[in-house]
Structure formats: structure tokens, C-alpha cells
Write an enzyme that holds these catalytic residues in place. Structure first.
Site, PDB file in Angstrom:
ATOM      1  N   SER A  17       0.813  -1.210   0.000  1.00 27.72           N
ATOM      2  CA  SER A  17       0.000   0.000   0.000  1.00 27.72           C
ATOM      3  C   SER A  17       0.853   1.270   0.000  1.00 27.72           C
ATOM      4  O   SER A  17       1.517   1.555  -0.988  1.00 27.72           O
ATOM      5  CB  SER A  17      -0.952  -0.043   1.207  1.00 27.72           C
ATOM      6  OG  SER A  17      -1.946   0.933   1.106  1.00 27.72           O
TER       7      SER A  17
ATOM      8  N   ASP B  94      10.269   4.926 -10.382  1.00 29.39           N
ATOM      9  CA  ASP B  94       9.893   5.536 -11.661  1.00 29.39           C
ATOM     10  C   ASP B  94      10.714   6.775 -11.981  1.00 29.39           C
ATOM     11  O   ASP B  94      10.980   7.067 -13.156  1.00 29.39           O
ATOM     12  CB  ASP B  94       8.403   5.899 -11.651  1.00 29.39           C
ATOM     13  CG  ASP B  94       7.517   4.701 -11.958  1.00 29.39           C
ATOM     14  OD1 ASP B  94       8.062   3.585 -12.095  1.00 29.39           O
ATOM     15  OD2 ASP B  94       6.286   4.879 -12.063  1.00 29.39           O
TER      16      ASP B  94
ATOM     17  N   LYS C 123      -0.934  -4.199  -3.151  1.00 27.03           N
ATOM     18  CA  LYS C 123      -2.205  -3.540  -2.802  1.00 27.03           C
ATOM     19  C   LYS C 123      -2.212  -2.153  -3.434  1.00 27.03           C
ATOM     20  O   LYS C 123      -1.582  -1.230  -2.936  1.00 27.03           O
ATOM     21  CB  LYS C 123      -2.400  -3.429  -1.293  1.00 27.03           C
ATOM     22  CG  LYS C 123      -3.724  -2.763  -0.918  1.00 27.03           C
ATOM     23  CD  LYS C 123      -3.852  -2.587   0.580  1.00 27.03           C
ATOM     24  CE  LYS C 123      -5.165  -1.863   0.923  1.00 27.03           C
ATOM     25  NZ  LYS C 123      -5.181  -0.467   0.448  1.00 27.03           N
TER      26      LYS C 123
END
Length: 445
Positions: free
Chosen positions: A292, A303, A317
Site C-alpha cells: 500500500s 519511476d 495492494k
């Protein structure tokens, strides 16, 4: 039976227009009327014919819980006890064992023990099933009941019986409850490298992460070689704290976006100018317990090519839950959006693949212990944009660096191989500074 049927008609009529989150009204169609008629028929038959007299509140609460359980594993009805549990999760401090648990098909399953707590010291592991508390079978009870039995005043004893997949005999662990003080962030310096261990994303995690960066520089008297951000076994928490932690290490750009039911229902969150670590190398450690909010941080840094993500694939999640109040002490915890990393990836189901896979070979049973992730949960949300990993090459040969036994590592003084490997990786960037300081020891597994 006349009065209940009249009540049913009134309820169905009242539901003709149902308020939704943004204040608009949703029209209930004829199919919905038929389903509501069926529901009220069952409700009335249970009230009239069940072997014992049933409390209406019990029936309604059970119906609500069943309705939400049919959606996904994370939507739920929140009552007063749940509110208290959420307060503890975000504020900390309670008498208990230090266990994060969930319920799967009526069984209590351990998500993770909190480090430096009775549960962790007793050797309880993620994936264990709790079958008995003080010798009493708990299967079939509620999650709240099990949590209440495990919590209690400090210095009182409790015995858990656990089943570990892969082992034939149950495990019995007798522990003494303690006041569990949840410390969201711990830090230390080793070999001139700052290690920031983030255990949960509660109300102070962002501020404590910034404080850890400052404390590491102060302890060394200069900047470290780099940072290791340890997110292993961090089950997540508050979205805004995940954004704040990501912002500590990023100078610009998107951190995360959340996308709801409608195409236009998109919220984006961005980093503010100023990387507190001033571009120093970063390794993020992750494992199957990284979930999460932790995956938001790992995905954002990955990224933006700001960090090397190292370890094992994360939990997966990728959904956002919103608390929708129903009354003073009740609410719906409803899944309202999916979140996406800056490049547009959804981690739902698949999780985040590390840039460098490093198994925890210092754990003697790491090969045999089953791994539990989001995709193993019933009715988990489907990832609508799956990534095709078939283009990735795998020669099938074990990496010789990861074949050393746990016993051999222990003889060399290595109790946490993943952390050891991360330290070695950062250390190759240059000579380690001489000054070494320590505060609040980091994770040891």
C-alpha cells in the site's frame, strides 16, 4: 407479518434515490427493487423463524458486513471498536503483543509482527495462522474478538497456538504483553551509510523521516555515502504520509495519482522543490510485506530513477480506501480508487518488481515458507492494465551470490543478508567515511 412488510415497502421506497459520495443522487432501477425485495424477505423470515430471538442490530450489521465483503478484501463496516483500532494504527501505544493480523475464511492470519515486540521475539512470522488463544479455539469468531483477546494490560501473559504452513506440528508461544509504542521511523549509520527504517505510515512518519535524515548527517559530521530506506514488512498506512516521505527524496515530478470510477475522477500529487538528501544514492529495500503506502514510495522513487529498489516483489495492494461517516462512531471503509505510480503503473495484484532481486537467504526457511500477497486474497481487485513480463529473460540459473546457507552467514556475523547486500552495493560507490554512529537500531531478521 403485516408490519414488517410495510417496513420493507418503506425502506425500498426510501432507496429509490440513493445519495452517493459527491452529493448527487443515484436512481435505483427496477432490478435493484427486486433484489431489495429478496433481501427484505430473508430479513423478515429470519426475524420470524430463527431458533432464537435475533437482535435487529445484529442482523443489519451482519448484512452490511456481508455486502461489503462481497466487493473486495479492504472494504468494511467500521464500528466503535474499529475506530479505536484505526486510532491505534495511526497514533500507536496499546497493551498487547505487536501483531498485525487479518481474517481469511474465518481464520486469523498474521500479516507481520512488529519488530522488537513480544510477538517478534517469540518467532511469530508472516503467514502463520492463529488457531487458539489461551487454549480456546478462535476459528469462526470475528477478527475484533481475536484482537481484543490478544490485547490487554502490560505484564499479563497470553498463549497463542499457531499453525505454520509447511510444518506438521502446531507452535505454542507464551508471551507477556507489553505497552506497544509504535515508532514509525528508526535510523542508524553503518559503514558511513544512513539506514532509515520506516515501519508504518502513521501521523508522524513524514516528519520523523526528515528528522532521521538530519540526525544521520549530524551523527556523521558530514553527508553519508548514501541512504538505505527499509520498507520491508511495512503494511502501509496514511496516503498523505507516503506522499510526504516520497517528497523527502524527490526534487520534482508526480509522486502518485489516484483514479476513481469515472475517467475524470483523477487526483495527482506532486513533489515540492528540494531533495533533502541532495541527490545522494538511495536503495529501497522491499519484500512481500511491503504494501500500500510503502508501494507508493517505492514506485515513485523507482519511476523517477531516484533509487534502486532491491529485495523481493511487493504485496500488490494498489487500492485506496475512503472513510465515509455514517454516524458518530460508525462509517464505511470503502474502496473508492486505484492508485498509480508516476509512469502510470498500477501495482494492484502484481506489486512492484525490484530492480535487483535479492532473497533473504539469512532466513533459514525462506525457500519453504509460503508467501502471502494481495493476489491470494478472495475477491481482490483485478489489475486492469497488466504488465507483460514475458519479454524479460531468465536463464534459470541460481545466482551464486545467493546460495550461501543461513548457518554460514550467521558464522560470518550476517543476520540480515538483504541489508548486508545493500550496504555492500552502496559501499562500492567510494571509500566509506571513518565516522560511525548509531541510534535506534534498524531491522534485524
Amino acid at each position: 407479518m403485516v408490519r414488517p412488510l410495510l417496513q420493507a415497502t418503506a425502506i425500498v421506497g426510501a432507496l429509490a434515490l440513493v445519495p452517493i459520495a459527491n452529493g448527487a443522487m443515484a436512481q435505483v432501477d427496477s432490478d435493484s427493487y427486486r433484489e431489495l425485495d429478496t433481501f427484505m424477505d430473508v430479513y423478515n423470515r429470519v426475524r420470524a423463524s430463527y431458533v432464537d430471538k435475533v437482535d435487529d442490530k445484529v442482523l443489519v450489521k451482519g448484512a452490511i458486513q456481508g455486502m461489503l465483503a462481497a466487493l473486495d478484501p479492504h472494504s468494511s463496516y467500521v464500528d466503535a471498536l474499529d475506530f479505536d483500532n484505526m486510532r491505534i494504527a495511526t497514533e500507536g501505544n496499546y497493551g498487547g503483543l505487536g501483531l498485525t493480523v487479518t481474517m481469511i475464511d474465518g481464520a486469523i492470519k498474521v500479516i507481520a509482527p512488529t519488530e522488537d515486540t513480544p510477538a517478534a521475539r517469540a518467532g511469530i512470522k508472516a503467514g502463520d495462522y492463529i488457531t487458539h488463544i489461551d487454549g480456546k479455539l478462535i476459528y469462526g469468531g470475528s477478527l475484533d474478538e481475536a484482537i481484543s483477546q490478544m490485547r490487554g494490560p502490560a505484564n499479563t501473559k497470553v498463549t497463542l497456538t499457531l499453525v505454520r504452513p509447511g510444518q506438521e506440528k502446531p507452535i505454542t508461544a507464551t508471551m507477556t504483553r507489553e505497552i506497544i509504542v509504535q515508532k514509525p521511523v528508526k535510523w542508524e549509520v553503518k559503514d558511513g551509510i544512513g539506514i532509515i527504517n520506516i515501519n508504518t505510515f502513521s501521523a508522524q512518519t513524514g516528519a520523523d523521516t526528515r528528522a532521521a535524515v538530519a540526525a544521520i548527517e549530524k551523527a556523521l559530521g558530514h553527508k553519508p555515502l548514501g541512504y538505505i530506506v527499509d520498507l520491508r514488512e511495512n503494511g502501509g498506512g496514511l496516503l498523505n504520509e507516503a506522499i510526504e516521505v516520497s517528497d523527502v527524496f524527490l526534487d520534482h515530478g508526480e509522486i502518485v495519482s489516484q483514479r476513481g470510477r469515472e475517467k475524470t475522477d483523477i487526483e495527482r500529487y506532486y513533489a515540492e522543490a528540494g531533495d533533502l538528501t541532495q541527490g545522494l544514492p538511495i536503495i529501497v529495500l522491499v519484500d512481500a510485506g511491503t504494501a500500500s503506502a510503502s508501494e507508493i514510495v517505492a514506485g515513485a522513487l523507482q519511476d523517477h530513477h531516484r533509487a534502486i529498489v532491491m529485495g523481493e516483489r511487493t504485496f500488490g495492494k494498489g487500492s485506496v480506501q475512503t472513510l465515509l461517516p455514517l454516524g458518530p462512531e460508525t462509517a464505511l471503509r470503502l474502496t473508492t480508487a486505484r492508485y498509480y505510480t508516476p509512469s502510470g503503473r498500477s501495482v494492484q495484484e502484481g506489486g512492484i518488481e525490484p530492480d535487483l532481486k535479492v532473497p533473504q537467504i539469512s532466513d533459514p526457511d525462506y525457500k519453504d515458507r509460503p508467501v502471502f500477497r494481495e493476489a491470494d486474497l478472495r475477491r481482490h481487485l483485478i489489475n486492469e492494465a497488466k504488465v507483460d513480463n514475458s519479454v524479460l529473460e531468465d536463464d534459470g540459473k541460481p545466482d551464486p551470490r545467493f546460495t550461501e546457507s543461513a548457518e554460514a552467514l550467521k558464522k560470518r556475523g550476517i543476520e540480515d543478508f538483504q541489508l548486508h547486500y545493500a550496504l555492500q552495493t552502496l559501499g562500492r560507490l567510494g571509500p566509506a567515511p571513518r565516522a560511525v554512529a548509531t541510534a535506534a537500531p534498524a531491522k534485524k531478521r
